[in-house]
Design an enzyme around this catalytic site. Structure first.
Site, mmCIF file in Angstrom:
data_model
loop_
_atom_site.group_PDB
_atom_site.id
_atom_site.type_symbol
_atom_site.label_atom_id
_atom_site.label_comp_id
_atom_site.label_asym_id
_atom_site.label_seq_id
_atom_site.Cartn_x
_atom_site.Cartn_y
_atom_site.Cartn_z
ATOM 1 N N GLU A 72 0.817 -1.212 0.000
ATOM 2 C CA GLU A 72 0.000 0.000 0.000
ATOM 3 C C GLU A 72 0.857 1.271 0.000
ATOM 4 O O GLU A 72 0.384 2.337 -0.395
ATOM 5 C CB GLU A 72 -0.926 0.020 1.216
ATOM 6 N N ASP A 73 2.111 1.182 0.390
ATOM 7 C CA ASP A 73 2.932 2.390 0.457
ATOM 8 C C ASP A 73 3.380 2.908 -0.909
ATOM 9 O O ASP A 73 3.396 4.124 -1.120
ATOM 10 C CB ASP A 73 4.133 2.164 1.370
ATOM 11 N N ARG A 138 7.523 10.287 6.046
ATOM 12 C CA ARG A 138 7.523 9.599 4.748
ATOM 13 C C ARG A 138 6.747 10.354 3.666
ATOM 14 O O ARG A 138 6.868 10.026 2.492
ATOM 15 C CB ARG A 138 6.933 8.200 4.904
ATOM 16 N N HIS A 170 2.990 6.629 10.171
ATOM 17 C CA HIS A 170 2.059 6.972 9.106
ATOM 18 C C HIS A 170 0.751 7.494 9.699
ATOM 19 O O HIS A 170 0.370 7.116 10.809
ATOM 20 C CB HIS A 170 1.726 5.740 8.246
ATOM 21 N N CYS A 257 -1.586 -1.860 5.346
ATOM 22 C CA CYS A 257 -0.489 -1.703 4.397
ATOM 23 C C CYS A 257 -0.177 -2.960 3.595
ATOM 24 O O CYS A 257 0.578 -2.907 2.631
ATOM 25 C CB CYS A 257 0.766 -1.222 5.116
#
Length: 268
Positions: A72-73, A138, A170, A257
């Protein structure tokens, strides 16, 4: 036919964990996971997606990228298309290029986040009202301008840049969407006021990591180490699926994620 909710999914992409996952990034040293332990948690996660009615495509492991299980990142997906992101950790730069061909095969529209900014999908929470992008270590302000509008521009939700609490990896480490009107959040994130207008359920003290739950169709995936949060959600009427997350938790990861999820545009 009424519009479906943003948590209604029939497709997902996951990536098998590589043995190198034991070298995954971590902000806090909780000990190293074992390849077998991560693999078992990942397999249970895939099985839970399939049991929820989701067709799962599993990509092969990438030994060169220890964190590549967390698909997912490096990307965002919507019924209308996908966005290839620019992960904010240097060791993950190559993951976006690795997943881009898969997205081009699955979606007719695939956009790429231009440089020089960075954005991780873990900082993006899609709600019926807005696509919320949390600034973090990030995701920077330049990068946040890319995910603020879904690929193809077909959704009515607008982009909203918000702040992630200091020390939190996150934005979605501290929150998740439970239904169209309800957010599960930590107290520290809720106190910022970013969820004004939503109904809030707050994680109990000591179970802040439970905020990274995942709504999939008629159920909520939740880490099995958070009994008070599970009781809270069940009392509120949610169907909770408890999944082991002890191993992935050692590398700063949670449930959202490990997959890219969407409903085919023809099914909307």
């Amino acid at each position: 036919m009424p519009a479906r909710s943003v948590f209604d999914f029939d497709n997902a992409i996951v990536r098998a964990p590589a043995p190198s996952v034991v070298a995954g990034l971590r902000a806090v040293d909780r000990g190293a996971p074992t390849p077998a332990g991560v693999r078992a948690e990942h397999e249970a996660y895939v099985a839970a997606l399939e049991a929820a009615g989701v067709a799962v495509e599993q990509l092969p492991a990438l030994e060169a990228f220890p964190d590549s299980i967390f698909v997912e990142d490096p990307a965002l997906v919507f019924p209308e298309g996908a966005i290839v992101l620019r992960p904010g950790a240097a060791s993950r730069f190559g993951e976006a290029a690795a997943i881009a061909p898969v997205l081009r095969r699955r979606f007719s529209t695939v956009l790429e986040l231009p440089g020089p900014g960075f954005a991780d999908g873990g900082d993006v929470l899609v709600t019926p009202r807005a696509v919320m992008i949390g600034l973090s270590d990030r995701t920077d302000r330049v990068g946040s301008r890319g995910p603020d509008r879904p690929a193809g521009g077909a959704r009515s939700a607008t982009g909203l840049v918000v702040a992630t609490p200091p020390g939190v990896l996150h934005f979605k480490s501290d929150c998740s969407l439970l239904d169209d009107e309800t957010i599960l959040s930590t107290g520290r994130l809720a106190a910022s006021g970013v969820f004004e207008g939503f109904r809030l359920l707050l994680t109990p003290d000591g179970e802040e990591a439970a905020a990274n739950a995942l709504r999939v169709n008629d159920r909520v995936f939740l880490g099995d180490g958070f009994p008070r949060t599970a009781a809270l959600l069940e009392a509120a009427g949610y169907k909770v699926v408890r999944l082991a997350t002890a191993e992935i938790g050692k590398i700063d990861a949670g449930l959202s994620c490990m997959s890219l999820r969407w409903r085919a545009a023809s099914d909307r």
